[in-house]
Design a protein around this motif. Structure first.
Motif, mmCIF file in Angstrom:
data_model
loop_
_atom_site.group_PDB
_atom_site.id
_atom_site.type_symbol
_atom_site.label_atom_id
_atom_site.label_comp_id
_atom_site.label_asym_id
_atom_site.label_seq_id
_atom_site.Cartn_x
_atom_site.Cartn_y
_atom_site.Cartn_z
ATOM 1 N N LYS A 83 62.302 22.123 -12.657
ATOM 2 C CA LYS A 83 61.990 23.222 -11.762
ATOM 3 C C LYS A 83 61.111 22.719 -10.618
ATOM 4 N N LYS A 131 65.456 32.387 -3.726
ATOM 5 C CA LYS A 131 65.547 31.665 -4.994
ATOM 6 C C LYS A 131 66.625 30.596 -4.878
ATOM 7 N N PHE A 154 69.334 28.132 -6.784
ATOM 8 C CA PHE A 154 70.141 28.055 -7.997
ATOM 9 C C PHE A 154 70.983 26.785 -7.991
ATOM 10 N N ASP A 155 71.157 26.197 -9.177
ATOM 11 C CA ASP A 155 72.047 25.049 -9.342
ATOM 12 C C ASP A 155 73.435 25.596 -9.658
ATOM 13 N N GLU A 184 71.987 38.079 -5.812
ATOM 14 C CA GLU A 184 70.891 37.383 -6.495
ATOM 15 C C GLU A 184 70.976 37.614 -8.001
ATOM 16 N N PHE A 237 73.901 35.560 -9.406
ATOM 17 C CA PHE A 237 73.561 34.139 -9.496
ATOM 18 C C PHE A 237 72.579 33.903 -10.644
ATOM 19 N N THR A 238 71.632 34.802 -10.853
ATOM 20 C CA THR A 238 70.657 34.672 -11.939
ATOM 21 C C THR A 238 71.363 34.686 -13.294
ATOM 22 N N TYR A 288 74.006 31.139 -13.110
ATOM 23 C CA TYR A 288 73.575 29.775 -12.815
ATOM 24 C C TYR A 288 72.103 29.563 -13.159
ATOM 25 N N ASP A 289 71.705 28.287 -13.224
ATOM 26 C CA ASP A 289 70.321 27.936 -13.528
ATOM 27 C C ASP A 289 69.433 28.151 -12.310
ATOM 28 N N TYR A 290 68.321 28.844 -12.530
ATOM 29 C CA TYR A 290 67.309 29.038 -11.495
ATOM 30 C C TYR A 290 66.477 27.757 -11.429
ATOM 31 N N THR A 345 63.956 34.635 -18.059
ATOM 32 C CA THR A 345 65.206 34.907 -17.352
ATOM 33 C C THR A 345 66.342 35.225 -18.308
#
Length: 191
Positions: free
Chosen positions: A62, A89, A91-92, A148, A151-152, A155-157, A183
């Motif tokens: 992170k 934010k 994201f990967d 958002e 994506f949360t 995918y990884d934050y 999360t």
């Protein structure tokens, strides 16, 4: 009883071929059959002992990113990692590289802040400067928030997108584990 000659056989083969390739319904059905055969062959190829899937990249630590740092993660780097910022934010999205990677329909978002593009339904490269989204109307901001959330969930934050002059947060391993647990939310049971 009449004998079937070779010219009769050739004529019937010719009639069948003409019927197959001149009737639109038959052409459609042939296309469907060809697609199914392709999918079967493709799946068998993946199960072939010499098939090696791409290795999964390790999870990123992170951290926070400036726009300039984010650009390096557009899928063209040495490890092929793709990061996208949405509403501040990062994201990967590497596992979605078919969409966000080079050649994908949303490749313009890779290594960038995609907020404005997602809000306005525009797949363009985006601004080279920090965008505070202050000029978006309420419907567009709702759209950004919805993206958002998606994506949360998917995918990884990784961290935050830094505003100009903003200092990066120093994340410890304990904070990262706590954030990862926060999360992960339970979905309500359907009745």
């Amino acid at each position: 009883m009449a004998e079937v000659t070779s010219s009769d056989k050739a004529s019937s083969v010719s009639d069948i071929t003409t019927e197959l390739f001149t009737n639109p319904l038959n052409l459609f059905l042939l296309a469907v059959i060809a697609f199914i055969v392709y999918k079967i062959y493709k799946n068998q190829y993946k199960q072939h002992p010499h098939y090696e899937p791409e290795p999964e990249l390790p999870k990123m630590k992170k951290r926070d990113f400036t726009l300039e740092e984010l650009k390096a993660y557009d899928g063209n780097g040495p490890d092929g990692r793709i990061l996208i910022a949405v509403n501040g934010k990062v994201f990967d999205v590497t596992k979605g590289k078919r969409f966000y990677g080079p050649g994908g329909p949303y490749a313009a978002f890779g290594g960038r802040d995609a907020s404005r593009g997602l809000a306005t339904f525009s797949v363009t490269g985006g601004s080279e400067t920090y965008d505070d989204l202050s000029d978006l109307n309420s419907m567009e901001m709702d759209s950004v928030r919805e993206w958002e959330m998606q994506f949360t969930d998917r995918y990884d934050y990784i961290g935050k997108l830094l505003k100009p002059g903003q200092e990066a947060t120093s994340y410890s391993d304990e904070e990262e584990e706590a954030t990862n647990q926060e999360t992960v939310t339970e979905k309500p049971k359907e009745e």
